[in-house]
Design an enzyme around this catalytic site. Structure first.
Site, PDB file in Angstrom:
ATOM      1  N   ASN A 206     -69.841  15.961  -9.704  1.00 28.54           N
ATOM      2  CA  ASN A 206     -70.693  16.966  -8.977  1.00 28.54           C
ATOM      3  C   ASN A 206     -71.828  17.864  -9.897  1.00 28.54           C
ATOM      4  O   ASN A 206     -72.344  17.495 -10.670  1.00 28.54           O
ATOM      5  CB  ASN A 206     -69.273  18.437  -8.069  1.00 28.54           C
ATOM      6  CG  ASN A 206     -68.749  18.900  -9.319  1.00 28.54           C
ATOM      7  OD1 ASN A 206     -69.851  19.476 -10.145  1.00 28.54           O
ATOM      8  ND2 ASN A 206     -67.295  18.518  -9.957  1.00 28.54           N
ATOM      9  N   ASP A 275     -61.139  17.876  -7.346  1.00 28.09           N
ATOM     10  CA  ASP A 275     -59.336  17.762  -6.875  1.00 28.09           C
ATOM     11  C   ASP A 275     -59.144  16.649  -6.893  1.00 28.09           C
ATOM     12  O   ASP A 275     -58.070  16.541  -6.855  1.00 28.09           O
ATOM     13  CB  ASP A 275     -60.218  17.962  -5.146  1.00 28.09           C
ATOM     14  CG  ASP A 275     -60.209  19.522  -5.807  1.00 28.09           C
ATOM     15  OD1 ASP A 275     -59.699  20.901  -6.410  1.00 28.09           O
ATOM     16  OD2 ASP A 275     -61.030  20.148  -4.699  1.00 28.09           O
ATOM     17  N   LYS A 335     -58.044  31.677  -2.687  1.00 25.95           N
ATOM     18  CA  LYS A 335     -57.532  30.816  -3.770  1.00 25.95           C
ATOM     19  C   LYS A 335     -57.463  32.058  -4.460  1.00 25.95           C
ATOM     20  O   LYS A 335     -56.094  32.208  -5.183  1.00 25.95           O
ATOM     21  CB  LYS A 335     -58.703  30.342  -4.074  1.00 25.95           C
ATOM     22  CG  LYS A 335     -58.920  29.140  -3.548  1.00 25.95           C
ATOM     23  CD  LYS A 335     -60.904  28.179  -4.154  1.00 25.95           C
ATOM     24  CE  LYS A 335     -60.581  27.282  -3.205  1.00 25.95           C
ATOM     25  NZ  LYS A 335     -61.834  27.076  -3.118  1.00 25.95           N
TER      26      LYS A 335
HETATM   27  O1  PMT Z   1     -72.879  25.414 -13.470  1.00 24.34           O
HETATM   28  P1  PMT Z   1     -73.893  25.933 -11.901  1.00 24.34           P
HETATM   29  O2  PMT Z   1     -74.753  25.072 -11.840  1.00 24.34           O
HETATM   30  O3  PMT Z   1     -73.513  27.263 -13.256  1.00 24.34           O
HETATM   31  O4  PMT Z   1     -73.158  25.679 -11.008  1.00 24.34           O
HETATM   32  C1  PMT Z   1     -72.202  27.380 -11.252  1.00 24.34           C
HETATM   33  C2  PMT Z   1     -70.947  27.242 -10.230  1.00 24.34           C
HETATM   34  C3  PMT Z   1     -71.382  26.542  -8.673  1.00 24.34           C
HETATM   35  C4  PMT Z   1     -70.298  25.474 -10.859  1.00 24.34           C
HETATM   36  C5  PMT Z   1     -69.522  27.988 -10.389  1.00 24.34           C
HETATM   37  O5  PMT Z   1     -69.893  29.110 -10.512  1.00 24.34           O
HETATM   38  C6  PMT Z   1     -68.693  27.684  -9.635  1.00 24.34           C
HETATM   39  O6  PMT Z   1     -68.068  28.335  -8.474  1.00 24.34           O
HETATM   40  N1  PMT Z   1     -67.442  27.055 -10.143  1.00 24.34           N
HETATM   41  C7  PMT Z   1     -66.115  26.970  -9.535  1.00 24.34           C
HETATM   42  C8  PMT Z   1     -66.738  25.129  -8.117  1.00 24.34           C
HETATM   43  C9  PMT Z   1     -64.989  24.895  -8.536  1.00 24.34           C
HETATM   44  O7  PMT Z   1     -64.682  24.186  -8.550  1.00 24.34           O
HETATM   45  O8  PMT Z   1     -65.003  25.565  -7.351  1.00 24.34           O
HETATM   46  P2  PMT Z   1     -63.173  25.653  -6.790  1.00 24.34           P
HETATM   47  O9  PMT Z   1     -63.787  26.083  -5.237  1.00 24.34           O
HETATM   48  O10 PMT Z   1     -63.176  24.071  -5.906  1.00 24.34           O
HETATM   49  O11 PMT Z   1     -62.341  25.379  -7.460  1.00 24.34           O
HETATM   50  C10 PMT Z   1     -61.947  26.858  -7.537  1.00 24.34           C
HETATM   51  C11 PMT Z   1     -61.596  27.442  -8.925  1.00 24.34           C
HETATM   52  O12 PMT Z   1     -60.235  26.379  -9.256  1.00 24.34           O
HETATM   53  C12 PMT Z   1     -62.357  27.461  -9.610  1.00 24.34           C
HETATM   54  O13 PMT Z   1     -62.364  27.858 -10.615  1.00 24.34           O
HETATM   55  C13 PMT Z   1     -62.013  25.373 -10.429  1.00 24.34           C
HETATM   56  O14 PMT Z   1     -62.411  25.263 -12.214  1.00 24.34           O
HETATM   57  C14 PMT Z   1     -60.257  25.614 -10.521  1.00 24.34           C
HETATM   58  N2  PMT Z   1     -59.743  24.389 -10.234  1.00 24.34           N
HETATM   59  C15 PMT Z   1     -59.751  23.665  -9.366  1.00 24.34           C
HETATM   60  C16 PMT Z   1     -59.507  22.409  -9.354  1.00 24.34           C
HETATM   61  C17 PMT Z   1     -58.580  21.614  -9.720  1.00 24.34           C
HETATM   62  N3  PMT Z   1     -57.959  20.605  -9.801  1.00 24.34           N
HETATM   63  N4  PMT Z   1     -58.256  21.965 -10.731  1.00 24.34           N
HETATM   64  C18 PMT Z   1     -58.997  23.847 -10.984  1.00 24.34           C
HETATM   65  O15 PMT Z   1     -58.787  24.334 -12.234  1.00 24.34           O
END
Ligand code: PMT
Length: 401
Positions: A206, A275, A335
């Site tokens: 990503n 994911d 979340k």
């Molecule tokens: O790295 P940059 O270019 O500076 O950009 C920053 C960012 C946009 C990546 C960062 O600030 C951000 O938003 N990170 C989370 C991105 C994400 O994966 O979001 P999500 O909504 O899919 O996941 C929610 C949370 O669960 C996140 O904290 C993620 O780390 C965690 N997660 C998700 C999936 C998974 N299998 N395990 C996890 O721990």
């Protein structure tokens, strides 16, 4: 760095040119920079370079300006930090033995701010007992001495004596003027993307650059925390002083995180974790055949949810990020609850000026008790400090109650 006044003192060594990059880094971070040069330094780089970079006049001669201003006093007493980079054997000896025979050495007598000295010279000179004794004297007086790095020097010899990279000097300087309110705390931060292989040459990933997570690691370190950074592949250099763990896949990230989580006071998951992963990774490169190709994806472990489930046992503050393109508030709130978080930091990643791979960010923090807080669009370093301020607030409240 906003509103911080920093004096960069440059003495006459070949590494004087590196001070230009150092000044640029401070200016970029919002500091007000004044540059004092020795006469010898002006033989290596011109004052004009530093006037252009800092927007302020440079002083290299005690008597260069007419008038009543006692600038060696006003500069010294109005600053938050004085950095001598590069510091030659000569200026080190002058500071150690109280000799003030030019503007830079004289202003140091009047200094009330912290002083950071960055020696840079030939290895033999650096290792000379007189220089080493002088450096010890400086340390004994509370002056911070940053060790030079090893490498090939301008004189073609190899050994200690190189001026550290400007980024490293900048980071140490930032820590010296930061509040140390996270001292004694163990902080773990995940950053960057994960990559999920398809075959030996292809993978799914990503747009995360790691900038947000690295900014958090840097800021936490500068505020005194012991920091472990677990990072997917990025082009960034790890902040100085953090314990760095490089991983590729979500499963590798999970294993690295689970090695340290039990000892943490704060865990922040800024990483963008895939994911799903490919069910069967091809051993050989998949050949082009037919008009379509179907890949079966299976779910990756949700690391944050696992951390949320174990939070009660280990009592860390748990902060997640949410990258959303729609229904920002609702999705982030879900979340926060589902993964048992203390704070969720929501990013609207449909914007061009914030979120993925930008230097700035605009976030919405949602707290477990329902409070919400929006940040303006600000540099990621400032966003990081804002998030850390709020986490510190939660810890203080917990400790008080
Ligand atoms: O790295 P940059 O270019 O500076 O950009 C920053 C960012 C946009 C990546 C960062 O600030 C951000 O938003 N990170 C989370 C991105 C994400 O994966 O979001 P999500 O909504 O899919 O996941 C929610 C949370 O669960 C996140 O904290 C993620 O780390 C965690 N997660 C998700 C999936 C998974 N299998 N395990 C996890 O721990």
């Amino acid at each position: 760095m906003n509103n911080k006044k920093i004096i960069v003192g440059i003495s006459g060594g070949i590494a004087a040119y590196k001070a230009a990059e150092l000044v640029r880094l401070f200016i970029k971070a919002g500091a007000d920079i004044e540059v004092a040069m020795t006469q010898n330094a002006t033989r290596f780089v011109t004052a004009t370079t530093f006037e252009a970079l800092s927007g302020n006049k440079v002083i290299s001669d005690m008597f260069q300006h007419e008038g009543p201003d006692l600038e060696h006093i006003t500069w010294a007493q109005g600053s938050d930090l004085i950095i001598i980079a590069p510091a030659t054997a000569n200026i080190i000896a002058k500071i150690a033995h109280g000799i003030g025979d030019d503007f830079l050495s004289t202003l140091l007598f009047a200094a009330t701010a912290r002083i950071l000295v960055c020696p840079a010279m030939n290895s033999q000179m650096y290792l000379n007992p007189a220089v080493q004794n002088n450096l010890r004297l400086l340390s004994q007086r509370g002056i911070t001495v940053m060790d030079p790095t090893q490498g090939v020097l301008a004189c073609k010899t190899e050994g200690p004596g190189r001026l550290p990279d400007p980024e490293d000097i900048f980071e140490l300087a930032s820590a010296l003027i930061s509040k140390q309110d996270l001292a004694g705390l163990q902080v773990m931060i995940s950053a960057g993307p994960t990559i999920e292989p398809i075959d030996p040459v292809r993978y799914i990933t990503n747009r995360s650059s790691g900038k947000m997570g690295y900014a958090l690691a840097r800021a936490a370190r500068q505020r005194g925390a012991t920091v472990t950074l677990i990072s997917g592949p990025t082009n960034l250099r790890p902040p100085t002083g953090v314990s760095f763990n490089s991983v590729k896949t979500a499963e590798e990230m999970r294993q690295a995180i689970m090695k340290y989580h039990h000892a943490c006071d704060i865990i922040i998951k800024a990483a963008a974790v895939a994911d799903y992963k490919v069910d069967q990774i091809a051993r050989e490169k998949i050949k082009k055949a037919g008009n379509d190709l179907t890949l079966k994806l299976i779910k990756n472990p949700d690391i944050l949810a696992q951390l949320g489930a174990e939070k009660k046992k280990y009592k860390y503050i748990l902060v997640g990020f949410a990258a959303e393109t729609q229904n920002l508030l609702q999705n982030a709130q879900n979340k926060l609850i589902d993964k048992n978080l203390d704070i969720i930091v929501a990013n609207d990643v449909s914007r061009d000026d914030a979120g993925f791979d930008t230097d700035n960010n605009k976030i919405k923090m949602i707290f477990k008790d329902g409070r919400e807080e929006d940040s303006p669009l600000i540099p990621k370093d400032q966003v990081a400090n804002l998030i850390l301020d709020r986490i510190k607030g939660l810890l203080d409240k917990r400790n008080a109650g």
